[in-house]
Design a protein around this motif. Structure first.
Motif, PDB file in Angstrom:
ATOM      1  N   ARG A  14       0.368  -1.161   0.022  1.00 52.62           N
ATOM      2  CA  ARG A  14      -0.210   0.082   0.430  1.00 52.62           C
ATOM      3  C   ARG A  14       0.495   1.424  -0.136  1.00 52.62           C
ATOM      4  NH1 ARG A  14      -4.076   0.397   4.449  1.00 52.62           N
ATOM      5  NH2 ARG A  14      -2.836   0.361   5.053  1.00 52.62           N
ATOM      6  N   VAL A  15       0.592   2.679  -0.574  1.00 57.36           N
ATOM      7  CA  VAL A  15       2.153   3.683  -0.703  1.00 57.36           C
ATOM      8  C   VAL A  15       0.195   4.624  -0.371  1.00 57.36           C
ATOM      9  CG1 VAL A  15       0.920   3.401  -3.761  1.00 57.36           C
ATOM     10  CG2 VAL A  15       3.326   4.875  -2.127  1.00 57.36           C
ATOM     11  N   GLY A  16       1.423   5.770   0.219  1.00 61.14           N
ATOM     12  CA  GLY A  16       0.533   6.397   0.448  1.00 61.14           C
ATOM     13  C   GLY A  16       1.066   8.097  -0.345  1.00 61.14           C
ATOM     14  N   LEU A  17       0.925   9.138  -0.905  1.00 65.81           N
ATOM     15  CA  LEU A  17       1.640  10.332  -1.656  1.00 65.81           C
ATOM     16  C   LEU A  17       1.259  11.659  -1.028  1.00 65.81           C
ATOM     17  CD1 LEU A  17       0.323   9.145  -5.273  1.00 65.81           C
ATOM     18  CD2 LEU A  17       2.456   8.767  -3.960  1.00 65.81           C
ATOM     19  N   SER A  18       2.625  12.234  -0.730  1.00 65.40           N
ATOM     20  CA  SER A  18       2.165  13.234  -0.041  1.00 65.40           C
ATOM     21  C   SER A  18       2.932  14.843  -0.925  1.00 65.40           C
ATOM     22  CB  SER A  18       2.516  13.225   1.012  1.00 65.40           C
ATOM     23  OG  SER A  18       2.604  14.404   1.995  1.00 65.40           O
ATOM     24  N   VAL A  19       1.956  15.711  -1.500  1.00 67.76           N
ATOM     25  CA  VAL A  19       2.711  16.416  -2.220  1.00 67.76           C
ATOM     26  C   VAL A  19       2.229  17.990  -1.893  1.00 67.76           C
ATOM     27  CG1 VAL A  19       2.855  17.456  -4.790  1.00 67.76           C
ATOM     28  CG2 VAL A  19       2.657  15.193  -4.112  1.00 67.76           C
ATOM     29  N   GLY A  20       3.655  18.725  -1.034  1.00 72.41           N
ATOM     30  CA  GLY A  20       3.080  19.756  -0.289  1.00 72.41           C
ATOM     31  C   GLY A  20       2.770  21.059  -0.915  1.00 72.41           C
ATOM     32  N   LYS A  21       2.510  22.120  -1.163  1.00 73.18           N
ATOM     33  CA  LYS A  21       1.642  23.201  -0.912  1.00 73.18           C
ATOM     34  C   LYS A  21       3.753  23.700  -1.834  1.00 73.18           C
ATOM     35  CE  LYS A  21      -2.822  24.686   0.682  1.00 73.18           C
ATOM     36  NZ  LYS A  21      -3.268  25.841   1.597  1.00 73.18           N
ATOM     37  N   LYS A  22       4.844  23.912  -1.599  1.00 71.79           N
ATOM     38  CA  LYS A  22       5.668  24.301  -1.708  1.00 71.79           C
ATOM     39  C   LYS A  22       5.874  24.079  -3.308  1.00 71.79           C
ATOM     40  CE  LYS A  22       7.864  25.623   2.301  1.00 71.79           C
ATOM     41  NZ  LYS A  22       8.841  25.154   3.349  1.00 71.79           N
ATOM     42  N   VAL A  23       4.992  22.536  -3.245  1.00 74.17           N
ATOM     43  CA  VAL A  23       5.317  22.606  -4.842  1.00 74.17           C
ATOM     44  C   VAL A  23       4.906  23.066  -6.052  1.00 74.17           C
ATOM     45  CG1 VAL A  23       5.452  20.204  -6.085  1.00 74.17           C
ATOM     46  CG2 VAL A  23       6.233  19.499  -3.653  1.00 74.17           C
ATOM     47  N   GLY A  24       4.057  23.419  -6.230  1.00 75.21           N
ATOM     48  CA  GLY A  24       3.137  24.113  -6.453  1.00 75.21           C
ATOM     49  C   GLY A  24       1.710  24.470  -6.291  1.00 75.21           C
ATOM     50  N   ASN A  25       0.944  24.760  -7.442  1.00 76.38           N
ATOM     51  CA  ASN A  25      -0.605  24.862  -7.404  1.00 76.38           C
ATOM     52  C   ASN A  25      -1.241  23.703  -7.178  1.00 76.38           C
ATOM     53  OD1 ASN A  25      -0.365  24.789  -9.454  1.00 76.38           O
ATOM     54  ND2 ASN A  25      -0.909  26.493 -10.247  1.00 76.38           N
ATOM     55  N   ALA A  26      -2.463  23.591  -7.281  1.00 75.84           N
ATOM     56  CA  ALA A  26      -3.353  22.096  -7.409  1.00 75.84           C
ATOM     57  C   ALA A  26      -3.116  21.567  -8.496  1.00 75.84           C
ATOM     58  CB  ALA A  26      -5.130  22.381  -7.351  1.00 75.84           C
ATOM     59  N   VAL A  27      -2.503  22.404  -9.271  1.00 76.77           N
ATOM     60  CA  VAL A  27      -3.471  21.645 -10.957  1.00 76.77           C
ATOM     61  C   VAL A  27      -1.432  20.745 -10.989  1.00 76.77           C
ATOM     62  CG1 VAL A  27      -2.657  21.697 -12.991  1.00 76.77           C
ATOM     63  CG2 VAL A  27      -4.664  23.035 -11.802  1.00 76.77           C
ATOM     64  N   CYS A  28      -0.154  21.214 -10.647  1.00 75.02           N
ATOM     65  CA  CYS A  28       0.629  21.571 -10.230  1.00 75.02           C
ATOM     66  C   CYS A  28       1.106  19.562 -10.022  1.00 75.02           C
ATOM     67  CB  CYS A  28       1.907  22.279 -10.205  1.00 75.02           C
ATOM     68  SG  CYS A  28       3.876  22.095 -10.189  1.00 75.02           S
ATOM     69  N   ARG A  29       0.722  20.247  -8.300  1.00 71.85           N
ATOM     70  CA  ARG A  29       0.704  19.215  -7.530  1.00 71.85           C
ATOM     71  C   ARG A  29       0.035  17.669  -8.078  1.00 71.85           C
ATOM     72  NH1 ARG A  29      -1.345  23.057  -3.650  1.00 71.85           N
ATOM     73  NH2 ARG A  29      -3.090  22.155  -3.373  1.00 71.85           N
ATOM     74  N   ASN A  30      -1.041  18.063  -8.960  1.00 67.44           N
ATOM     75  CA  ASN A  30      -2.193  17.068  -8.941  1.00 67.44           C
ATOM     76  C   ASN A  30      -0.804  16.109 -10.208  1.00 67.44           C
ATOM     77  OD1 ASN A  30      -4.240  17.175  -7.548  1.00 67.44           O
ATOM     78  ND2 ASN A  30      -5.018  18.597  -8.396  1.00 67.44           N
ATOM     79  N   ASP A  31      -1.026  17.046 -10.831  1.00 67.91           N
ATOM     80  CA  ASP A  31       0.575  16.063 -11.794  1.00 67.91           C
ATOM     81  C   ASP A  31       1.438  15.675 -12.054  1.00 67.91           C
ATOM     82  OD1 ASP A  31       0.981  16.242 -15.159  1.00 67.91           O
ATOM     83  OD2 ASP A  31       2.654  17.879 -14.151  1.00 67.91           O
ATOM     84  N   VAL A  32       2.135  16.267 -10.379  1.00 66.70           N
ATOM     85  CA  VAL A  32       3.028  15.349  -9.801  1.00 66.70           C
ATOM     86  C   VAL A  32       2.178  14.222  -9.430  1.00 66.70           C
ATOM     87  CG1 VAL A  32       4.684  15.663  -8.067  1.00 66.70           C
ATOM     88  CG2 VAL A  32       4.439  17.120  -9.174  1.00 66.70           C
ATOM     89  N   LYS A  33       1.856  13.822  -8.160  1.00 69.82           N
ATOM     90  CA  LYS A  33       0.723  12.961  -8.261  1.00 69.82           C
ATOM     91  C   LYS A  33       0.753  11.679  -9.055  1.00 69.82           C
ATOM     92  CE  LYS A  33      -2.400  15.090  -5.457  1.00 69.82           C
ATOM     93  NZ  LYS A  33      -3.361  15.416  -4.486  1.00 69.82           N
ATOM     94  N   ARG A  34       0.125  11.935 -10.182  1.00 69.17           N
ATOM     95  CA  ARG A  34      -0.430  11.112 -11.628  1.00 69.17           C
ATOM     96  C   ARG A  34       0.677  11.102 -11.820  1.00 69.17           C
ATOM     97  NH1 ARG A  34      -1.913  15.178 -14.533  1.00 69.17           N
ATOM     98  NH2 ARG A  34      -4.228  15.083 -13.075  1.00 69.17           N
ATOM     99  N   LYS A  35       1.897  11.230 -11.896  1.00 70.15           N
ATOM    100  CA  LYS A  35       3.671  11.363 -12.794  1.00 70.15           C
ATOM    101  C   LYS A  35       3.491   9.378 -11.748  1.00 70.15           C
ATOM    102  CE  LYS A  35       4.339  14.647 -15.754  1.00 70.15           C
ATOM    103  NZ  LYS A  35       5.084  16.551 -15.764  1.00 70.15           N
ATOM    104  N   ILE A  36       4.060   9.745 -10.267  1.00 68.14           N
ATOM    105  CA  ILE A  36       4.607   9.266  -9.545  1.00 68.14           C
ATOM    106  C   ILE A  36       3.767   7.860  -9.030  1.00 68.14           C
ATOM    107  CG2 ILE A  36       4.724   8.558  -6.623  1.00 68.14           C
ATOM    108  CD1 ILE A  36       4.808  11.729  -6.356  1.00 68.14           C
ATOM    109  N   ARG A  37       2.119   8.005  -9.027  1.00 75.42           N
ATOM    110  CA  ARG A  37       1.482   7.296  -9.341  1.00 75.42           C
ATOM    111  C   ARG A  37       1.239   6.221 -10.678  1.00 75.42           C
ATOM    112  NH1 ARG A  37      -3.254  10.090  -8.969  1.00 75.42           N
ATOM    113  NH2 ARG A  37      -3.452  11.047  -6.582  1.00 75.42           N
ATOM    114  N   ALA A  38       1.296   5.937 -12.012  1.00 79.41           N
ATOM    115  CA  ALA A  38       2.022   6.025 -13.159  1.00 79.41           C
ATOM    116  C   ALA A  38       3.651   5.254 -12.684  1.00 79.41           C
ATOM    117  CB  ALA A  38       1.913   7.157 -13.995  1.00 79.41           C
TER     118      ALA A  38
END
Length: 118
Positions: A42-66
């Motif tokens: 099982r995996v949990g993801l955490s991408v904080g606000k310092k990474v960018g706005n919501a669009v950027c954070r969701n893009d990073v999470k999508r790439k990590i999941r892939a």
């Protein structure tokens, strides 16, 4: 990734943080916790606000999941782990994220078999 493969609850996150071991490289921090008798990881993801706005954070999470999905056969099934993205991960391509993630997962001994090529 199916819900069964995710660490979602705050209590589960805190359990991994407080009792697990941490490993890091320049782009990611990974906490791991062994769970004997578990059928799959099982995996949990955490991408904080310092990474960018919501669009950027969701893009990073999508790439990590892939990236995790592409190496799922090599991951030890008796583990819960949390991936925390550092701010420097912003703007990386999928291949760069995947290579950095594989590196830190090898450091944490989460990848237990030979990695297959893409």
């Amino acid at each position: 990734m199916k819900k069964a493969y995710r660490v979602k609850k705050e209590r589960e996150f805190q359990n991994v943080f407080h009792t697990g071991a941490s490993f890091a490289n320049r782009k990611f921090v990974v906490y791991r916790l062994e769970k004997k008798g578990q059928l799959h990881f099982r995996v949990g993801l955490s991408v904080g606000k310092k990474v960018g706005n919501a669009v950027c954070r969701n893009d990073v999470k999508r790439k990590i999941r892939a990236a995790i999905y592409s190496i799922k056969d090599t991951i030890d099934p008796e583990l819960d782990f949390i991936v925390i993205a550092r701010p420097s991960v912003k703007g990386l391509t999928y291949d760069e994220i995947r290579s950095n993630l594989v590196h830190v997962l090898k450091l944490a001994k989460i990848i237990n078999r030979k990695e297959k090529s893409k």
